[in-house]
Design a protein around this motif. Structure first.
Motif, PDB file in Angstrom:
ATOM      1  N   LYS A 138      29.322  17.494  79.337  1.00  0.00           N
ATOM      2  CA  LYS A 138      28.291  18.142  78.531  1.00  0.00           C
ATOM      3  C   LYS A 138      27.598  19.247  79.322  1.00  0.00           C
ATOM      4  CE  LYS A 138      24.517  17.126  75.357  1.00  0.00           C
ATOM      5  NZ  LYS A 138      23.683  16.064  74.742  1.00  0.00           N
ATOM      6  N   THR A 142      27.949  23.234  78.230  1.00  0.00           N
ATOM      7  CA  THR A 142      26.745  24.019  77.952  1.00  0.00           C
ATOM      8  C   THR A 142      26.748  25.304  78.757  1.00  0.00           C
ATOM      9  OG1 THR A 142      25.459  22.026  77.444  1.00  0.00           O
ATOM     10  CG2 THR A 142      24.225  24.007  78.024  1.00  0.00           C
ATOM     11  N   LYS A 146      27.366  29.570  77.406  1.00  0.00           N
ATOM     12  CA  LYS A 146      26.402  30.643  77.657  1.00  0.00           C
ATOM     13  C   LYS A 146      27.068  31.953  78.055  1.00  0.00           C
ATOM     14  CE  LYS A 146      22.552  27.653  79.055  1.00  0.00           C
ATOM     15  NZ  LYS A 146      21.670  27.233  80.175  1.00  0.00           N
ATOM     16  N   GLU A 214      32.057  17.799  75.588  1.00  0.00           N
ATOM     17  CA  GLU A 214      30.725  17.324  75.192  1.00  0.00           C
ATOM     18  C   GLU A 214      30.763  15.893  74.681  1.00  0.00           C
ATOM     19  OE1 GLU A 214      28.804  21.607  73.823  1.00  0.00           O
ATOM     20  OE2 GLU A 214      30.114  20.506  72.453  1.00  0.00           O
TER      21      GLU A 214
END
Length: 389
Positions: A138, A142, A146, A214
């Protein structure tokens, strides 16, 4: 082959496997298929586009072993509507003969899907793997999300179309970076479990695998000794991707460190203005969509323009409040509209610090005030008829 399997388990797997297949219009029809193998109380399914391999294992009641490749489009279309059903899969021996059919039974219904021989299905390249390590999926997903937007969408740009992972030593952080040569997005993570490496991975496999990272929580990584392959694994799936070839540019050299102007901007206000200014998006991709930023003593003036030959017309104007962190001074700079909107769309909320160099032709640095590990470097745009650009 003969086995019994739950439709809900197949549906979850096929949502991801279908993304790894190639469309039916291909010179290699087998790439539009999904490999099925029933054996030892499991049904294993696999898909590939030659650069990316994804396999998924679900529990099954196997009465007779078998292996074949079934058309991915028809297989998923059928299974999607059968989440609450138990499916019985049957194929005659030897399975996978060209022109054969996979029989799918559920309730009082029966379907016969076309199949190809399993030995036509391309397997992943053999590799000598380095030691495995485990990473928080996860956290990593993340970070990768980005930076995705700053990679080049031009397939001819090679290494610039991927996400670069770089860690120089066990003691140093991991850089995750993308660039299309006009902008650069960088996330720095302190992941002790990540070994030293330099590898650039293509976007398509990452977009498929990120939701799996995730959901899995902990993801097992392996990198081949030659650095050309990477494998990820969790409880029910395993994936292998080839790395992009070429040398990633020395991105750390282009990160500016000295600035003349520094302001804090509210993300929501600026993003809302940019979205309204999107109504002036040019009809052709060759014409850049520009926006001017004018820093003033207590405000930021945002101006949408329509460019002509050697000149431009101001067609939209909004003013938002800013907080200066440097001595207030009038300053004007122009950017491609998407280059700002896409970054702010990732940040989504809160505030960003925008740092500008003295020249309005030099790169600027943008950071979220709540995430110093995330940096965005973007080059300005030329304004038609302007001096100094």
């Amino acid at each position: 082959m003969q086995c019994r399997v739950m439709g809900s388990a197949l549906d979850t797997a096929l949502r991801f496997l279908s993304a790894a297949t190639v469309g039916a219009r291909t010179t290699l029809p087998i790439l539009s298929h999904i490999l099925l193998e029933a054996k030892d109380g499991e049904l294993k399914m696999a898909a590939t586009n030659l650069n990316f391999w994804l396999e998924w294992t679900v529990a099954a009641e196997v009465e007779e072993d078998g292996k074949m490749a079934v058309s991915g489009k028809e297989w998923r279309a059928l299974v999607t509507s059968l989440k609450d059903e138990t499916l019985i899969l049957e194929a005659p021996e030897p399975t996978g003969l060209e022109g054969g059919r996979l029989t799918v039974r559920f309730g009082g219904s029966v379907y016969h899907l076309p199949i190809l021989p399993a030995d036509e299905f391309p397997l992943p390249a053999e590799a000598i793997w380095q030691g495995a390590f485990e990473v928080d999926g996860k956290v990593l997903a993340t970070a990768v999300r980005k930076v995705l937007f700053a990679a080049s969408s031009d397939p001819t740009m090679g290494i610039y179309t991927g996400v670069h992972f770089r860690k120089d030593s066990d003691q140093e952080p991991l850089d995750i970076v993308t660039t299309d040569t006009h902008r650069l997005a960088l996330v720095t993570l302190d992941l002790e479990e990540f070994p030293p490496l330099q590898m650039t991975l293509p976007l398509q496999p990452l977009k498929v695998i990120l939701p799996l990272w995730e959901k899995a929580g902990v993801v097992r990584w392996q990198v081949s000794e030659d650095g050309h392959l990477v494998a990820w694994e969790a409880s029910s799936w395993r994936a292998i991707s080839t790395a992009l070839t070429g040398t990633f540019p020395p991105y750390r050299r282009v990160i500016p460190t000295h600035f003349a102007h520094e302001v804090v901007i509210k993300v929501g206000a600026m993003l809302a203005a940019l979205r309204r200014m999107a109504i002036f998006k040019p009809s052709t991709k060759r014409t850049p969509h520009r926006v001017i930023l004018r820093l003033k003593e207590q405000e930021l003036e945002m101006v949408a323009i329509e460019a002509g030959y050697g000149s431009y017309e101001e067609v939209g104007r909004e003013v938002i409040g800013i907080e200066w962190r440097s001595e207030p001074m009038a300053y004007e700079i122009a950017f491609q509209h998407p280059y700002l909107a896409e970054f702010l769309g990732v940040v989504r909320e809160g505030e960003v610090v925008a740092r500008f160099q003295e020249s309005n032709t030099a790169a600027s640095l943008w950071q979220s005030t709540s995430d110093e590990a995330y940096r965005y470097i973007v080059m300005p745009m030329h304004l038609p008829g302007s001096e100094g650009f």
